[in-house]
Design a protein around this motif. Structure first.
Motif, PDB file in Angstrom:
ATOM      1  N   UNK A  69       6.027  57.185  51.491  1.00 26.87           N
ATOM      2  CA  UNK A  69       4.896  56.994  52.405  1.00 26.87           C
ATOM      3  C   UNK A  69       5.136  55.817  53.345  1.00 26.87           C
ATOM      4  N   UNK A  70       5.629  54.700  52.788  1.00 30.13           N
ATOM      5  CA  UNK A  70       5.870  53.514  53.614  1.00 30.13           C
ATOM      6  C   UNK A  70       7.022  53.742  54.604  1.00 30.13           C
ATOM      7  N   UNK A  71       8.067  54.448  54.171  1.00 26.83           N
ATOM      8  CA  UNK A  71       9.187  54.742  55.068  1.00 26.83           C
ATOM      9  C   UNK A  71       8.727  55.632  56.218  1.00 26.83           C
ATOM     10  N   UNK A  92      13.162  56.667  65.568  1.00 22.06           N
ATOM     11  CA  UNK A  92      14.547  56.215  65.695  1.00 22.06           C
ATOM     12  C   UNK A  92      14.577  54.694  65.611  1.00 22.06           C
ATOM     13  N   UNK A  93      15.759  54.152  65.338  1.00 22.28           N
ATOM     14  CA  UNK A  93      15.885  52.706  65.207  1.00 22.28           C
ATOM     15  C   UNK A  93      16.008  52.292  63.760  1.00 22.28           C
ATOM     16  N   UNK A  94      16.166  50.994  63.560  1.00 18.17           N
ATOM     17  CA  UNK A  94      16.417  50.447  62.231  1.00 18.17           C
ATOM     18  C   UNK A  94      15.137  49.915  61.594  1.00 18.17           C
ATOM     19  N   UNK A  95      14.976  50.217  60.305  1.00 17.74           N
ATOM     20  CA  UNK A  95      13.905  49.611  59.514  1.00 17.74           C
ATOM     21  C   UNK A  95      14.470  48.304  58.965  1.00 17.74           C
ATOM     22  N   UNK A  96      14.023  47.213  59.533  1.00 23.63           N
ATOM     23  CA  UNK A  96      14.542  45.895  59.171  1.00 23.63           C
ATOM     24  C   UNK A  96      13.523  45.129  58.332  1.00 23.63           C
ATOM     25  N   UNK A  97      13.936  43.979  57.832  1.00 23.70           N
ATOM     26  CA  UNK A  97      13.043  43.143  57.023  1.00 23.70           C
ATOM     27  C   UNK A  97      11.800  42.743  57.811  1.00 23.70           C
ATOM     28  N   UNK A 115      14.532  60.138  60.753  1.00 25.42           N
ATOM     29  CA  UNK A 115      15.174  59.762  62.010  1.00 25.42           C
ATOM     30  C   UNK A 115      15.431  58.282  62.169  1.00 25.42           C
ATOM     31  N   UNK A 116      15.355  57.520  61.082  1.00 26.98           N
ATOM     32  CA  UNK A 116      15.570  56.078  61.156  1.00 26.98           C
ATOM     33  C   UNK A 116      16.730  55.682  60.239  1.00 26.98           C
ATOM     34  N   UNK A 117      17.053  54.401  60.260  1.00 30.65           N
ATOM     35  CA  UNK A 117      18.107  53.869  59.404  1.00 30.65           C
ATOM     36  C   UNK A 117      17.593  52.611  58.693  1.00 30.65           C
TER      37      UNK A 117
END
Length: 338
Positions: A186-188, A198-203, A162-164
């Motif tokens: 696992x980390x994701x 939901x939402x973005x996985x950013x740096x 459910x993320x980007x």
């Protein structure tokens, strides 16, 4: 890649026989999970597992041909299909009726899906049974993902939670944790949970939640040093010391990275391509890619001089009882001439 087959599974296009081969266990697990979801009304009792190192393949065939109880279809997982690889006859625990298997593959059961798992890097292509099972089964080769395929998989894995995640951030994630799919998954999953699905996985999210491994930090440390970034090098080094890393261990890891840079440079001069270098050195192509794209790398002669200095530092660290941390720090502060 498995994506095309996974799409068919998700659409309900289930084949009677699958062959999963290679070394990426996570791709095996993902395929089986998708099959379980796609098969209608399947429950735990309808998933049957066999170890072909312990059980003859004819038992698997008999189970597949037995009608499922109160179900339309059963799922059978047959692991360790060692009869598909070159084997030592004296070490085989069971004898498989491969002629029976060949006949069954031509007309498999309509009420069972059988997944043969061969967790080996290579199958014996000379064997008759290998040719026949590849002809009749849907084959997923779980090769190590690399380049765009790896980043695409990361983005799909994030989407499944459910993320980007953008391409640049996916690349940063690989720099942080490496290319092992199970670790990445696992980390994701952990970051998606933090984002409430939901939402973005950013740096910044990656930096906050993903623990750094000493190997990945040493890669950053070595890259910064050979690129002449003294302040950045010292900063990373001090972070490693605060995390309890020992100068002797760090010296050994840095030397390993520098040796890899030397080998990559020499093979590149001989005309080897990225994938050829990775295969020759038995390292992931992404690490090779980073080194090949680093325009700040010094010459091979300079890298060999660095290795010589590291050998002297290693001896000094192991033979002295003074402030070991300072020995390596002074090395990082020396001007690096290319």
């Amino acid at each position: 890649m498995a994506n095309a087959i996974w799409k068919k599974i998700a659409a309900g296009e289930i084949d009677p026989v699958y062959l999963l081969t290679g070394l990426e266990q996570h791709l095996f697990d993902s395929t089986i999970t998708r099959l379980k979801k796609a098969l209608p009304d399947i429950d735990a009792a309808s998933v049957i597992r066999f170890d072909l190192d312990e059980t003859p393949v004819e038992v698997v065939i008999e189970e597949a041909d037995t009608l499922p109880f109160l179900e339309d279809r059963k799922l059978i997982i047959a692991g360790n299909a060692s009869f598909l690889k070159a084997s030592d006859k004296t070490r085989e625990k069971v004898t498989h009726n491969l002629e029976l298997l060949e006949a069954w593959l031509a007309n498999p059961s309509p009420t069972a899906t059988v997944v043969f798992i061969a967790p080996y890097e290579k199958l014996d292509a000379r064997k008759r049974i290998t040719k026949i099972i590849k002809e009749h089964a849907t084959v997923i080769e779980s090769k190590r993902l690399q380049g765009k395929d790896l980043f695409t998989w990361i983005q799909q894995e994030a989407g499944a939670h459910g993320s980007r995640i953008g391409s640049a951030d996916a690349e940063f994630l690989v720099k942080m944790v490496g290319d092992d799919l199970l670790t990445l998954s696992s980390e994701i999953g952990k970051m998606a949970t933090y984002l409430n699905g939901f939402g973005d996985i950013t740096a910044s999210v990656i930096e906050s939640l993903v623990p750094r491994t000493p190997e990945m930090d040493v890669f950053r440390l070595t890259d910064a040093y050979v690129s002449g970034k003294v302040s950045n090098t010292v900063s990373i080094y001090r972070d490693l010391l605060r995390n309890g890393e020992e100068p002797i261990m760090l010296t050994s890891l840095i030397a390993s990275q520098v040796r890899l840079m030397v080998h990559v440079g020499l093979l590149q001069k001989k005309g080897y391509q990225q994938h050829q270098i990775a295969k020759t050195l038995s390292v992931h192509p992404y690490r090779v890619k980073l080194m090949m794209e680093n325009r700040s790398l010094p010459s091979s002669e300079r890298l060999l001089l660095i290795l010589s200095k590291l050998a002297a530092i290693d001896y000094k660290l192991k033979s002295s009882s003074g402030k070991r941390e300072r020995v390596l720090e002074l090395f990082f502060m020396e001007p690096l001439r290319k």
